[in-house]
Write an enzyme that holds these catalytic residues in place. Structure first.
Site, PDB file in Angstrom:
ATOM      1  N   GLU A 129       0.811  -1.193  -0.118  1.00  0.00           N
ATOM      2  CA  GLU A 129      -0.131   0.109   0.105  1.00  0.00           C
ATOM      3  C   GLU A 129       0.792   1.166   0.027  1.00  0.00           C
ATOM      4  O   GLU A 129       0.563   2.396  -0.570  1.00  0.00           O
ATOM      5  CB  GLU A 129      -0.868  -0.017   1.257  1.00  0.00           C
ATOM      6  N   GLU A 134      -4.017  -9.416   4.034  1.00  0.00           N
ATOM      7  CA  GLU A 134      -5.301  -9.019   5.195  1.00  0.00           C
ATOM      8  C   GLU A 134      -6.085 -10.043   5.431  1.00  0.00           C
ATOM      9  O   GLU A 134      -6.634 -10.167   6.539  1.00  0.00           O
ATOM     10  CB  GLU A 134      -5.340  -7.769   5.036  1.00  0.00           C
TER      11      GLU A 134
END
Ligand SMILES: NC(=O)c1ccc[n+]([C@@H]2O[C@H](COP(=O)([O-])OP(=O)(O)OC[C@H]3O[C@@H](n4cnc5c(N)ncnc54)[C@H](O)[C@@H]3O)[C@@H](O)[C@H]2O)c1
Length: 695
Positions: free
Chosen positions: A105, A125
């Site tokens: 990210e 995640e």
């Protein structure tokens, strides 16, 4: 400093340096912002490179910071990314090794990205029951397209950078020195304006809605117990239809919703529990390890053959010792057949198969194994046979060799006493099939040396097992608990259930397999053999005789095509058996029991709380170091549903008072002596505590 700032001529280089994976802890996040500001303030700097030390970019959030105030302290990852996007000089993310979770990210927030061939890219995640919460669901589809982003985000699986060469994720994929290439890219683009931002891209897909709809249907069907994958799709839908900031807000809301789900809490518990299991309070992390470069295995039967494969898979040479040439040949043939199965599935090449086979030698002589660094015994479960083997090992093994036993039920301290070196003796309890099952119970004897324990814990990692330490007791952690679970399952049959009802109830709870299907797979005769011993050793322990009756009819399970269920040739499906069901009903009649309708809740509670109660006793006796170790045993070795976090975590979630009340209720309804309520459970309830607070 966990983020270092340097200048290479007119290019600033910020190096993430937070071993082991450059986790984005608070200091690192703050260091990035500081570095950017410094570079922007220096008129001599034209571009910035963000790179990781130790040949890796970043593994994402710093797990040491989870559940600490540092995790929430500004600058958050969002703030850092906003800062990168707002930078007036180009920022190049230079990726090698791995860019995972928050690491990816972060890179997506940079203006340019360069990757070294082979780098692993992932947003994992979902495996913790959440979704990428720092823009990953919005930026990844803008660079790699909707379909690939969905695959990556919903599965959490890693992708090699090279496979994404045809996407907009990377401006360059290179071989060679990453920093030099990144500096060269930075110089090439230093003057380019406007600076490219991923947020400015659009997610292009000709049939986004129908694609998302199909994906939603597929994912809802396959992840019934897991809310995160479907929420990942909702976030991706926002990436398609909403403007960027709206999409980010939706991602944030979904993230916050998922963090609070019991499923995510359970998965995160398991993640930390697995790491905690590696820590043994009185064994220092820097304990010098004994070198393990060669392995011997005694016995080439079901377990010995599987155990040997683990080491060959890890590149370690193994010598298997047997009593007869036919037994040895059979073991080696089993191993080859197993590898051929893997080859057929395309997960092994013919050359790898031969390499692995070449690492496995056979012998009938103890002279051939004396120089091995570790020997693992997997002969018949008979103390006299074990005695003969360990006396031999004591005579031939070099000083300092580790002597391990794979015994399931025998007293390890007794086995150690057959040698003059009990400090070198340890239990390595593998599960069948030993080359497949993740769990390894590592049994610490009274005299086991700490360096032997530390070495075997490290060895478990080498062979990709989940090592959990257990003290010495009958059945260790896992089998000792499952015995109580099976006892309850048998009593349920006497009281009114049939095998399929019990299995269905616990499978609906989430277990991979109910107790009767599991017993049929493992072999009902194994439990029968153990019970016969119990009747002599512990005559006051109450057992239903229903399982014995089954075995008296030769119904040992799948291997005899008949067990609690019927089996048909070439088919592993369990078909309810009229013969067995009639036998069960007759058994109740014979005992004078009025059969009743037992509800699914009672079935699930009695089975689970039998595990929890025995788990508490195991904890109380110090056989397990911590409640979470018990959870790991059940999650990695017994098909316990991951989204429930393990039996002890599940009990904590329900609340221990509720668990204790139910156990007392069942105990009073069953004959005295069936339940022995754990004193630790009672104590925790009276103190208002939970298992996870008990160390
Ligand atoms: N089968 C399981 O599911 C399982 C799981 C965990 C642990 N264990 C334990 O592993 C051990 C082996 O079990 P198994 O299922 O592989 O049994 P098995 O009967 O399949 O294999 C035992 C092998 O040991 C050999 N053997 C016997 N005496 C020997 C000796 N003196 N020297 C060398 N070899 C000898 C036999 O020839 C046979 O090949 C037992 O202690 C058992 O309790 C079994």
């Amino acid at each position: 400093m966990t983020a270092r700032y340097q200048e290479h001529g007119d290019i600033a280089v910020i190096t993430l340096d937070n071993p082991p994976v450059n986790g984005l802890g608070h200091a690192t996040r703050a260091g990035i912002v500081e570095g950017i500001d410094k570079a922007l303030a220096n008129a001599g700097i034209t571009a910035i490179v963000l790179i990781g030390a130790g040949q890796r970019f970043s593994g994402g959030a710093d797990i040491r910071e989870f559940n600490t105030p540092g995790a929430l302290q500004e600058p958050s990852l969002h703030t850092v990314i906003r800062h990168l996007e707002a930078a007036t000089k180009p920022v190049v993310a230079a990726i090698e090794g791995l860019a995972m979770g928050g690491g990816l990210e972060l890179a997506l927030g940079c203006h340019y990205r360069i990757a070294k061939s082979g780098a692993q890219i992932a947003l994992p995640e979902v495996k913790l029951g959440i979704l990428p919460g720092a823009g990953g669901t919005q930026r990844l589809p803008r660079t790699v397209g909707l379909e690939r982003a969905l695959d990556m985000i919903v599965s959490g699986a890693g992708v090699v950078a090279d496979k994404l060469a045809d996407t907009q994720l990377f401006d360059r994929i290179i071989d060679g020195d990453l920093l030099q290439h990144a500096l060269s890219l930075a110089r090439d683009i230093a003057a380019q304006r406007p600076l490219p931002l991923v947020r400015a891209l659009r997610v292009e897909h000709p049939e986004a809605d129908s694609f998302l709809q199909a994906a939603r249907q597929r994912v809802s069907a396959t992840s019934t117990h897991y809310p995160a994958p479907v929420r990942c799709i909702a976030a991706l839908e926002a990436a398609v239809h909403k403007d960027f900031d709206e999409g980010l807000a939706i991602e944030r809301d979904l993230f916050l919703e998922l963090v609070e789900t019991p499923e995510s809490k359970a998965l995160r518990h398991a993640f930390f529990a697995e790491r905690a299991a590696g820590k043994i309070p009185d064994v220092r992390a820097d304990t010098p390890l004994r070198a393990v470069r060669s392995v011997a295995v005694i016995g080439a039967g079901t377990m010995g053959a599987g155990i040997a494969m683990n080491f060959a898979n890890a590149g370690l040479p193994v010598t298997m010792l047997e009593t007869t040439q036919p037994a040895l040949d059979k073991g080696l043939a089993t191993i080859r057949r197993n590898y051929e199965g893997t080859l057929k599935k395309g997960r092994l090449t013919a050359a790898q198969l031969e390499q692995r086979m070449a690492l496995i030698a056979g012998t009938l002589s103890y002279d051939a194994i004396g120089s091995a660094d570790i020997v693992i015994e997997a002969v018949f479960e008979d103390i006299a046979v074990k005695e003969a083997v360990f006396r031999q090992l004591d005579a031939v093994m070099k000083p300092g060799a580790i002597l391990a036993s794979n015994t399931s039920t025998l007293d390890l301290d007794r086995i150690a006493a057959f040698t003059k070196r009990p400090q070198d003796v340890i239990g390595m309890h593998f599960f069948s099939p030993a080359n497949v099952m993740k769990l390894l119970e590592i049994v610490r004897g009274k005299h086991t040396a700490t360096d032997v324990l530390a070495t075997v814990m490290a060895l478990a990692k080498t062979i990709r097992k989940t090592g959990v330490v257990s003290g010495v007791c009958d059945g260790f952690i896992g089998n000792r608990m499952i015995e109580q679970y099976l006892r309850q399952a048998f009593f349920l049959l006497e009281e009114g259930c049939l095998p399929a009802q019990v299995d269905k109830a616990i499978e609906q709870f989430g277990f991979a397999m109910g107790p009767f299907r599991m017993s049929d797979l493992a072999g009902n005769d194994i439990g029968w053999y153990i019970r016969k011993r119990r009747y002599v050793e512990k005559p006051d322990l109450l057992y239903s005789k229903i399982g014995d009756k089954l075995c008296e009819q030769g119904r040992f399970g799948q291997k005899t095509s008949a067990g609690w269920y019927d089996y048909r040739a070439g088919d592993r499906q369990a078909y309810p058996s009229d013969e067995v069901n009639d036998m069960i009903v007759a058994c109740s009649t014979g005992l004078g029991i009025q059969r009743r309708q037992v509800g699914d809740q009672e079935i699930v509670e009695r089975l689970l709380f039998a595990l929890v109660n025995e788990g508490a006793q195991i904890l109380d006796e110090g056989i397990a170091l911590r409640a979470s170790d018990i959870d790991i045993v059940y999650l990695s070795g017994y098909g316990f549903p991951p989204f429930r976090g393990g039996p002890m975590f599940y009990a904590d979630t329900l609340g221990l008072p509720r668990v204790l009340d139910a156990i007392r209720r069942y105990a009073s309804a069953q004959p005295p002596g069936v339940w022995k309520v754990s004193a630790l459970l009672e104590q925790l309830v009276s103190q208002g505590k939970r298992f996870d607070s008990h160390q």
